[in-house]
Design a protein around this motif. Structure first.
Motif, PDB file in Angstrom:
ATOM      1  N   PRO A  77       0.809  -1.223   0.000  1.00  0.00           N
ATOM      2  CA  PRO A  77       0.000   0.000   0.000  1.00  0.00           C
ATOM      3  C   PRO A  77       0.848   1.281   0.000  1.00  0.00           C
ATOM      4  O   PRO A  77       2.074   1.220  -0.047  1.00  0.00           O
ATOM      5  CB  PRO A  77      -0.772  -0.137   1.315  1.00  0.00           C
ATOM      6  CG  PRO A  77       0.191  -0.803   2.230  1.00  0.00           C
ATOM      7  CD  PRO A  77       1.058  -1.690   1.375  1.00  0.00           C
ATOM      8  N   ASN A 104       0.925   3.754   2.462  1.00  0.00           N
ATOM      9  CA  ASN A 104       1.169   4.496   3.705  1.00  0.00           C
ATOM     10  C   ASN A 104       2.610   4.415   4.199  1.00  0.00           C
ATOM     11  O   ASN A 104       3.152   5.389   4.703  1.00  0.00           O
ATOM     12  CB  ASN A 104       0.186   4.066   4.801  1.00  0.00           C
ATOM     13  CG  ASN A 104       0.379   2.642   5.228  1.00  0.00           C
ATOM     14  OD1 ASN A 104       0.602   1.758   4.406  1.00  0.00           O
ATOM     15  ND2 ASN A 104       0.318   2.392   6.522  1.00  0.00           N
ATOM     16  N   GLU A 110      -4.596  -7.063 -10.238  1.00  0.00           N
ATOM     17  CA  GLU A 110      -5.445  -8.242 -10.448  1.00  0.00           C
ATOM     18  C   GLU A 110      -4.824  -9.217 -11.445  1.00  0.00           C
ATOM     19  O   GLU A 110      -4.991 -10.434 -11.324  1.00  0.00           O
ATOM     20  CB  GLU A 110      -6.837  -7.790 -10.903  1.00  0.00           C
ATOM     21  CG  GLU A 110      -7.892  -8.277  -9.949  1.00  0.00           C
ATOM     22  CD  GLU A 110      -9.278  -7.768 -10.242  1.00  0.00           C
ATOM     23  OE1 GLU A 110      -9.630  -6.732  -9.659  1.00  0.00           O
ATOM     24  OE2 GLU A 110     -10.003  -8.409 -11.029  1.00  0.00           O
ATOM     25  N   THR A 164      -0.536  -6.457   1.380  1.00  0.00           N
ATOM     26  CA  THR A 164      -0.904  -5.556   2.482  1.00  0.00           C
ATOM     27  C   THR A 164      -1.746  -4.438   1.889  1.00  0.00           C
ATOM     28  O   THR A 164      -1.358  -3.809   0.890  1.00  0.00           O
ATOM     29  CB  THR A 164       0.343  -4.971   3.174  1.00  0.00           C
ATOM     30  OG1 THR A 164       1.083  -6.050   3.738  1.00  0.00           O
ATOM     31  CG2 THR A 164      -0.059  -4.025   4.298  1.00  0.00           C
ATOM     32  N   GLU A 189      -2.440  -8.910   4.935  1.00  0.00           N
ATOM     33  CA  GLU A 189      -2.343  -7.956   6.054  1.00  0.00           C
ATOM     34  C   GLU A 189      -3.285  -6.816   5.729  1.00  0.00           C
ATOM     35  O   GLU A 189      -3.074  -6.098   4.749  1.00  0.00           O
ATOM     36  CB  GLU A 189      -0.908  -7.434   6.191  1.00  0.00           C
ATOM     37  CG  GLU A 189       0.124  -8.493   6.479  1.00  0.00           C
ATOM     38  CD  GLU A 189      -0.088  -9.168   7.825  1.00  0.00           C
ATOM     39  OE1 GLU A 189      -0.748  -8.576   8.696  1.00  0.00           O
ATOM     40  OE2 GLU A 189       0.392 -10.304   7.990  1.00  0.00           O
TER      41      GLU A 189
HETATM   42  P1  NAD Z   1      -5.595  -0.906  -1.108  1.00  0.00           P
HETATM   43  O1  NAD Z   1      -6.193  -2.189  -0.701  1.00  0.00           O
HETATM   44  O2  NAD Z   1      -6.434   0.046  -1.876  1.00  0.00           O
HETATM   45  O3  NAD Z   1      -4.291  -1.136  -2.020  1.00  0.00           O
HETATM   46  C1  NAD Z   1      -3.185  -1.874  -1.568  1.00  0.00           C
HETATM   47  C2  NAD Z   1      -2.444  -2.423  -2.774  1.00  0.00           C
HETATM   48  O4  NAD Z   1      -3.285  -3.367  -3.431  1.00  0.00           O
HETATM   49  C3  NAD Z   1      -2.089  -1.375  -3.823  1.00  0.00           C
HETATM   50  O5  NAD Z   1      -0.855  -1.685  -4.408  1.00  0.00           O
HETATM   51  C4  NAD Z   1      -3.207  -1.538  -4.838  1.00  0.00           C
HETATM   52  O6  NAD Z   1      -2.870  -1.098  -6.120  1.00  0.00           O
HETATM   53  C5  NAD Z   1      -3.425  -3.036  -4.794  1.00  0.00           C
HETATM   54  N1  NAD Z   1      -4.751  -3.475  -5.237  1.00  0.00           N
HETATM   55  C6  NAD Z   1      -5.935  -2.789  -5.151  1.00  0.00           C
HETATM   56  N2  NAD Z   1      -6.920  -3.520  -5.687  1.00  0.00           N
HETATM   57  C7  NAD Z   1      -6.368  -4.697  -6.089  1.00  0.00           C
HETATM   58  C8  NAD Z   1      -6.883  -5.855  -6.722  1.00  0.00           C
HETATM   59  N3  NAD Z   1      -8.180  -5.959  -7.050  1.00  0.00           N
HETATM   60  N4  NAD Z   1      -6.038  -6.859  -7.002  1.00  0.00           N
HETATM   61  C9  NAD Z   1      -4.721  -6.772  -6.668  1.00  0.00           C
HETATM   62  N5  NAD Z   1      -4.176  -5.683  -6.100  1.00  0.00           N
HETATM   63  C10 NAD Z   1      -4.990  -4.660  -5.800  1.00  0.00           C
HETATM   64  O7  NAD Z   1      -5.031  -0.248   0.207  1.00  0.00           O
HETATM   65  P2  NAD Z   1      -4.373   1.175   0.378  1.00  0.00           P
HETATM   66  O8  NAD Z   1      -5.433   2.218   0.319  1.00  0.00           O
HETATM   67  O9  NAD Z   1      -3.209   1.284  -0.540  1.00  0.00           O
HETATM   68  O10 NAD Z   1      -3.791   1.066   1.868  1.00  0.00           O
HETATM   69  C11 NAD Z   1      -4.525   1.366   3.006  1.00  0.00           C
HETATM   70  C12 NAD Z   1      -4.984   0.105   3.691  1.00  0.00           C
HETATM   71  O11 NAD Z   1      -3.881  -0.729   3.972  1.00  0.00           O
HETATM   72  C13 NAD Z   1      -5.648   0.355   5.044  1.00  0.00           C
HETATM   73  O12 NAD Z   1      -6.788  -0.430   5.140  1.00  0.00           O
HETATM   74  C14 NAD Z   1      -4.596  -0.090   6.044  1.00  0.00           C
HETATM   75  O13 NAD Z   1      -5.090  -0.505   7.292  1.00  0.00           O
HETATM   76  C15 NAD Z   1      -3.972  -1.213   5.305  1.00  0.00           C
HETATM   77  N6  NAD Z   1      -2.656  -1.523   5.829  1.00  0.00           N
HETATM   78  C16 NAD Z   1      -2.521  -2.667   6.566  1.00  0.00           C
HETATM   79  C17 NAD Z   1      -1.286  -2.992   7.102  1.00  0.00           C
HETATM   80  C18 NAD Z   1      -1.098  -4.249   7.919  1.00  0.00           C
HETATM   81  O14 NAD Z   1       0.052  -4.618   8.172  1.00  0.00           O
HETATM   82  N7  NAD Z   1      -2.152  -4.928   8.332  1.00  0.00           N
HETATM   83  C19 NAD Z   1      -0.202  -2.141   6.892  1.00  0.00           C
HETATM   84  C20 NAD Z   1      -0.393  -0.974   6.145  1.00  0.00           C
HETATM   85  C21 NAD Z   1      -1.627  -0.687   5.615  1.00  0.00           C
END
Ligand code: NAD
Length: 492
Positions: free
Chosen positions: A160, A162, A223, A237, A260
């Motif tokens: 992600p 952050n 995807e 994540t 995650e």
């Molecule tokens: P997101 O789910 O929108 O995107 C995360 C990643 O997944 C990005 O690279 C995005 O391009 C990709 N992605 C999105 N849709 C996808 C799909 N259909 N198939 C494959 N890949 C896809 O999340 P975000 O907005 O980038 O990050 C914020 C979120 O991440 C929050 O919910 C936060 O809590 C979570 N987060 C969790 C952890 C942890 O360790 N649990 C750590 C950091 C952030």
């Protein structure tokens, strides 16, 4: 065409390219995405939304490299990981500057947390891999059993925005040390340090195809990775809804999955805590990176006897946080990472009243002077008076909006803490360690900190319960995830 400021190793760049087979190359796709500096609202770069041809190319390159890479000893692979760590470390300031620009986080944070931790991820897994037991025997009167762990093949790491490089490398390092070759996709919102990582890999001579970095949207490029038949595992994540979708798609090809995801982390504050230590840490755990760390405390549960004092003292501390241009070293609180996310956080602040709550600190977007006048800034915000079932107490906001609730008894605190679908982390504040441990055992969360926050030993299992995660990262768990066990049995 946008011309970017020359940052990376004095290269002139116009767009962020994929890193495939050891080279930065143009994407086959003509779909482009703008990259914004959230602190100014300005566009400073572009990337291409990689398509199926790009992903196939990356998979071919990773498959070819697998034969060589998986054949190296762990020690030989560790040398490469340590070289990458040194390559990042050498340019720590440059990486920190770019990470801050890409995300809006204060440069002091990217310099002290994001980039040093990215360096450590490679160093840690280099060493941890060397000490890991890949092979062992279980013998009895009738059989000898030789159990060994081998790499999965080509794996994908999706991260992600952050903590961009921090989380990207947290996945890549264990995947590589165990002998897999990797296709990694950074967030399309903060792709720049991943691009720089490709440059470092090239510079330190990582064999071509061992690490491939592809860029693009989650719904397209991401995807395609999840669907690809040749990719054996996905380490993801991100948000819970994305994780759910990925698990549905990946189940069709029986991929190994590590997810995650989101959190709604409680902080339980007892009257008998070390008050000053708690207050400093609650400020940090609530508002570091503008509340955009998955482990941030977003629900503060306070013993009723100290509620009013705590509310007063925290509000004061929050009002003193220096909001400003993230590129300035004195800034403590930067911008929200994207316009879309800014709108989401504002929408939660807008619903405070109708949800029955009251804003007791912050609550407004911020207009800065000068360079950052069009940036996406929101004040650190405290809200009280909401019911535990309100949307602000149930849904992940992932921004600088924190709620306060009071409790009378230990069991009420535990019930409130567990009253969401999430279970990532929690903190407990008390001088009575017996009570702290008793409470921690009853909280549904993968990581619980007593009298501290974000204190990490990278050998420990990391991950969430309930809607926060599937599987554990870190230490042995990460090495186990990226390997498959085989038992070779011989009769005696
Ligand atoms: P997101 O789910 O929108 O995107 C995360 C990643 O997944 C990005 O690279 C995005 O391009 C990709 N992605 C999105 N849709 C996808 C799909 N259909 N198939 C494959 N890949 C896809 O999340 P975000 O907005 O980038 O990050 C914020 C979120 O991440 C929050 O919910 C936060 O809590 C979570 N987060 C969790 C952890 C942890 O360790 N649990 C750590 C950091 C952030």
């Amino acid at each position: 065409m946008i011309t970017l400021k020359t940052y990376v190793f004095d290269l002139e760049m116009e767009l962020i390219q994929n890193f495939i087979d050891g080279q930065h190359i143009s994407s086959d796709s003509s779909e482009s995405l703008d990259i914004y500096e959230p602190a100014t609202g300005g566009i400073y770069g572009q990337l291409r939304d990689s398509n199926a041809n790009d992903i196939d190319h990356a998979v071919r390159s990773a498959k070819t490299a697998f034969a060589l890479w998986s054949d190296l000893t762990v020690r030989e692979r560790a040398v490469h990981l340590n070289n990458i760590a040194k390559g990042i470390e050498k340019r720590l300031d440059e990486f920190a500057e770019i990470e801050s620009r890409d995300t809006g986080k204060p440069i002091a944070l990217s310099r002290s947390l994001d980039i040093p931790r990215s360096v450590l991820n490679f160093k840690f897994f280099a060493e941890h891999g060397e000490n890991f037991e890949f092979n062992y025997d279980l013998n009895n009167e009738t059989s000898q059993n030789h159990i060994n762990r081998s790499p999965l093949g080509v794996v994908a790491c999706i991260s992600p925005w952050n903590l961009p490089l921090y989380l990207f490398t947290w996945k890549i390092a264990p995947a590589l040390i165990t002998g897999n070759t990797v296709i990694a996709k950074p967030s399309e919102l903060a792709p720049y340090t991943a691009y720089m990582l490709g440059k470092v890999c090239q510079e330190v001579g990582l064999p071509p195809g061992v690490l491939n970095i592809v860029n693009g949207m989650g719904s397209t490029c991401g995807e395609l990775l999840v669907k690809h038949k040749e990719i054996k595992a996905i380490s993801f994540t991100g948000g819970t809804s994305t994780g759910k979708l990925i698990s549905q798609i990946a189940s069709k090809t029986f991929k190994k999955l590590s997810l995650e995801m989101g959190g709604k982390n409680p902080a339980i504050i007892f009257e008998d805590c070390n008050y000053e230590l708690m207050l400093e840490n609650i400020l940090r755990s609530s508002f570091s990176n503008q509340g955009q760390i998955c482990l941030c405390s977003s629900r503060l549960l306070i013993e009723r006897t100290i509620y009013e004092k705590f509310k007063h003292d925290l509000s004061l501390k929050v009002s003193e946080l220096l909001i400003g241009d993230p590129s300035k070293t004195e800034t403590q609180f930067g911008s929200i990472s994207s316009k879309g996310h800014f709108d989401k956080v504002v929408s939660y602040i807008d619903m405070v009243k109708e949800e029955g709550g009251k804003i007791i600190a912050g609550g407004k977007s911020v207009k800065l002077e000068g360079r950052c006048s069009n940036g996406w800034f929101i004040e650190p915000t405290l809200v009280e008076g909401l019911s535990p079932s309100s949307r602000l107490n149930q849904e992940e906001i992932f921004g600088p909006v924190v709620t306060l609730q009071s409790f009378e008894t230990e069991s009420e605190a535990i019930d409130l803490a567990n009253n969401t679908d999430y279970g990532l982390s929690a903190t407990v504040w008390t001088k009575d360690l017996e009570k702290g441990q008793r409470v921690s055992k009853k909280i549904d969360a993968g990581v619980i900190w007593i009298n501290c926050w974000l204190l990490r030993d990278l050998r420990t299992p990391f991950g969430g319960m309930k809607n926060s995660g599937l599987g554990r990262e870190g230490g042995d768990d990460a090495l186990k995830f990226f390997t498959e066990q085989k038992n070779i049995c011989i009769p005696v």
